[in-house]
Design an enzyme around this catalytic site. Structure first.
Site, PDB file in Angstrom:
ATOM      1  N   ASP A   1       1.897  -5.813 -11.055  1.00  0.00           N
ATOM      2  CA  ASP A   1       1.719  -7.262 -11.172  1.00  0.00           C
ATOM      3  C   ASP A   1       1.466  -7.727 -12.592  1.00  0.00           C
ATOM      4  OD1 ASP A   1       2.016  -7.920  -8.450  1.00  0.00           O
ATOM      5  OD2 ASP A   1       0.093  -6.988  -8.084  1.00  0.00           O
TER       6      ASP A   1
ATOM      7  N   HIS B   1      -5.502   0.323  -9.477  1.00  0.00           N
ATOM      8  CA  HIS B   1      -4.747   0.516  -8.242  1.00  0.00           C
ATOM      9  C   HIS B   1      -5.466   1.550  -7.397  1.00  0.00           C
ATOM     10  CE1 HIS B   1      -1.348   1.100  -5.558  1.00  0.00           C
ATOM     11  NE2 HIS B   1      -0.894  -0.060  -6.029  1.00  0.00           N
TER      12      HIS B   1
ATOM     13  N   HIS C   1      -3.910  -8.009  -3.272  1.00  0.00           N
ATOM     14  CA  HIS C   1      -2.659  -7.331  -2.940  1.00  0.00           C
ATOM     15  C   HIS C   1      -1.535  -8.140  -3.587  1.00  0.00           C
ATOM     16  CE1 HIS C   1       0.220  -4.973  -0.873  1.00  0.00           C
ATOM     17  NE2 HIS C   1       0.001  -5.304   0.390  1.00  0.00           N
TER      18      HIS C   1
END
Ligand code: CMC
Length: 435
Positions: free
Chosen positions: A369, A313, A274
């Site tokens: 990210d 994702h 996460h």
């Protein structure tokens, strides 16, 4: 056409009609109520049918009007506003207001909101003493989780979670104090004296100053770099029912004060799958080390030896719209801070992965990210601060999710069911008779 679902139980031949529940528009989600399945039974003493959904792959745990994601089309909206437009025109503090209040603020409302946040940026001197107790090499995310939980003991009135005025005050405190705690956790490790919040700077500029000001030197945050971090904050402010928002709602559903609930949410965020992923992206880029080693790395990912961090994702099966904004921003930031080979490695990884059938067939695209780590490193943050940089803005989303949960009359204490697979009733065997 009736908005119902007909279910035929082949065990009994019985037929059931269950209503279908819609979001604002059918494309915004449709569901049947899990509880409607309980009427489906084979006998009177049957518990009734449940839906089995490990990791909530297809379960709506709530109705929500905060954030909308269409993962197939790569869309993200906060309260109806497109994320790319917000990233271009708005600021983190304005977006935090939007998430919590449902509407963009007027000039006066924004002034008021900003003023309250600034006023609450200080932390009690005792909190500093707590932080002093951590080991010199403590991970800043561990410090953040524990320190936020400790705030619970400083604000005992915060347990009155059903009082909107009490909730509002805790929202000011949490949004305002997280940057201070984050910066102090870094300075503790570096052995630098703490820099107190400055009221004359904006939210993000103040955070940069608390982080990087050296004793005896004045620190002027660079406007472009400050804006870049503010956009990172804005992009991370909420992401509907993700792992940490679910932790916030789940823990909050038993009505503890928001500090311990935020600590739980931050703990969920800490994991490498996460909020810890941007830290892992940087480590991965360092491990790869040079562009010529990218193909071998991709080969190992495809062989199942490694995961390509910053890719894939649960919801986006398209390019994450936040990654699109950050990819462009990475270029702008590096123009000021000086280029790094890591960006070139990242671009090459992305290029190869987006052409490779392994990634195409699994719909694996860069997520938020993938580029945020490169920017944060260029801004001077050490990698273990990355998840902390994610937690600072996400607290706005957690609070909005928490508030919505508390105000929703359908929500109760979160308590999933299970399908029991253990032994049936058996008798206790005395220890001397056990083989
Ligand atoms: N690299 C290589 N293969 C992958 C990756 C990856 N990053 N992600 C998924 N896969 C493969 C996976 O091996 C599986 O293949 P197969 O069907 O052959 O077994 C398939 O794609 C589906 O993966 P999954 O694990 O079932 O997907 P998930 O929805 O459970 O996991 C995820 C989502 C984000 C945990 C995962 O994609 C992942 O581990 N990514 C790397 C970590 C990362 O970047 N996390 C940040 C997420 S974005 C920030 C946030 O919103 O929290």
């Amino acid at each position: 056409m009736p908005d119902t679902l007909t279910i035929i139980d082949n065990r009994t031949g019985k037929r059931y009609e269950v209503p279908i529940l819609y979001g604002t528009y059918p494309t915004y989600g449709a569901a049947i109520r899990g509880a409607d399945l309980r009427q489906i039974r084979v006998s009177e003493d049957d518990f009734g049918l449940m839906s089995y959904d490990p990791a909530f792959l297809n379960t709506a745990s709530t109705k929500s009007s905060i954030t909308f994601i269409d993962g197939d089309r790569g869309i993200l909206r906060y309260r109806g506003y497109d994320i790319a437009e917000l990233a271009e025109k708005s600021t983190f503090l304005e977006v935090a207001y939007l998430l919590l209040h449902g509407e963009l603020p007027t000039i006066d409302q924004l002034e008021d909101w900003t003023c309250w946040i600034k006023r609450h940026a200080f932390i009690h001197e005792n909190v500093k003493k707590f932080m002093d107790g951590f080991r010199y090499d403590a991970h800043p995310m561990g410090i953040l989780v524990s320190t936020v939980a400790a705030l619970s003991t400083f604000y005992p009135e915060s347990k009155n979670v059903l009082d909107p005025a009490v909730r509002r005050k805790q929202a000011y405190r949490l949004i305002a104090k997280l940057p201070t705690i984050a910066a102090f956790s870094y300075r503790h490790r570096m052995g630098f004296p703490y820099t107190y919040p400055a009221e004359d700077l904006g939210f993000t500029g103040n955070f940069l100053k608390m982080m990087f000001e050296r004793p005896g030197r004045t620190y002027e945050p660079h406007p472009v770099l400050t804006r870049a971090l503010d956009v990172i904050f804005l992009l991370h402010a909420d992401h509907e029912q993700n792992c940490s928002a679910n932790a916030m709602r789940s823990v909050g559903s038993s009505h503890p004060d928001p500090y311990v609930a935020v600590a739980a949410a931050a703990a969920a965020l800490y994991g490498p799958l996460h909020g810890g992923a941007n830290e892992q992206v940087l480590r991965m880029l360092h491990d790869i080390g040079s562009i010529d080693r990218v193909p071998d790395y991709i080969r190992r990912v495809k062989a199942g030896e490694l995961r390509l961090m910053g890719f894939g994702h649960r919801v986006y099966k398209n390019y994450d719209p936040r990654a699109r904004v950050l990819k462009e921003m990475a270029g702008q930031v590096l123009e000021i801070t000086g280029s790094t080979p890591l960006l070139r490695i990242a671009l090459e990884l992305e290029r190869i992965a987006l052409e490779d059938d392994y990634f195409i067939s699994r719909k694996l695209y860069p997520n938020v990210d993938f580029y945020s780590g490169i920017i944060c490193q260029a801004l001077g943050f050490p990698t273990d601060m990355f998840p902390v940089l994610f937690a600072i803005p996400r607290v706005a989303g957690w609070l909005a999710q928490w508030q919505e949960m508390l105000e929703d009359p359908e929500q109760r204490i979160a308590r999933p069911r299970q399908v029991y697979t253990g032994p049936d009733l058996r008798e206790y065997v005395p220890i001397e008779d056990r083989s």
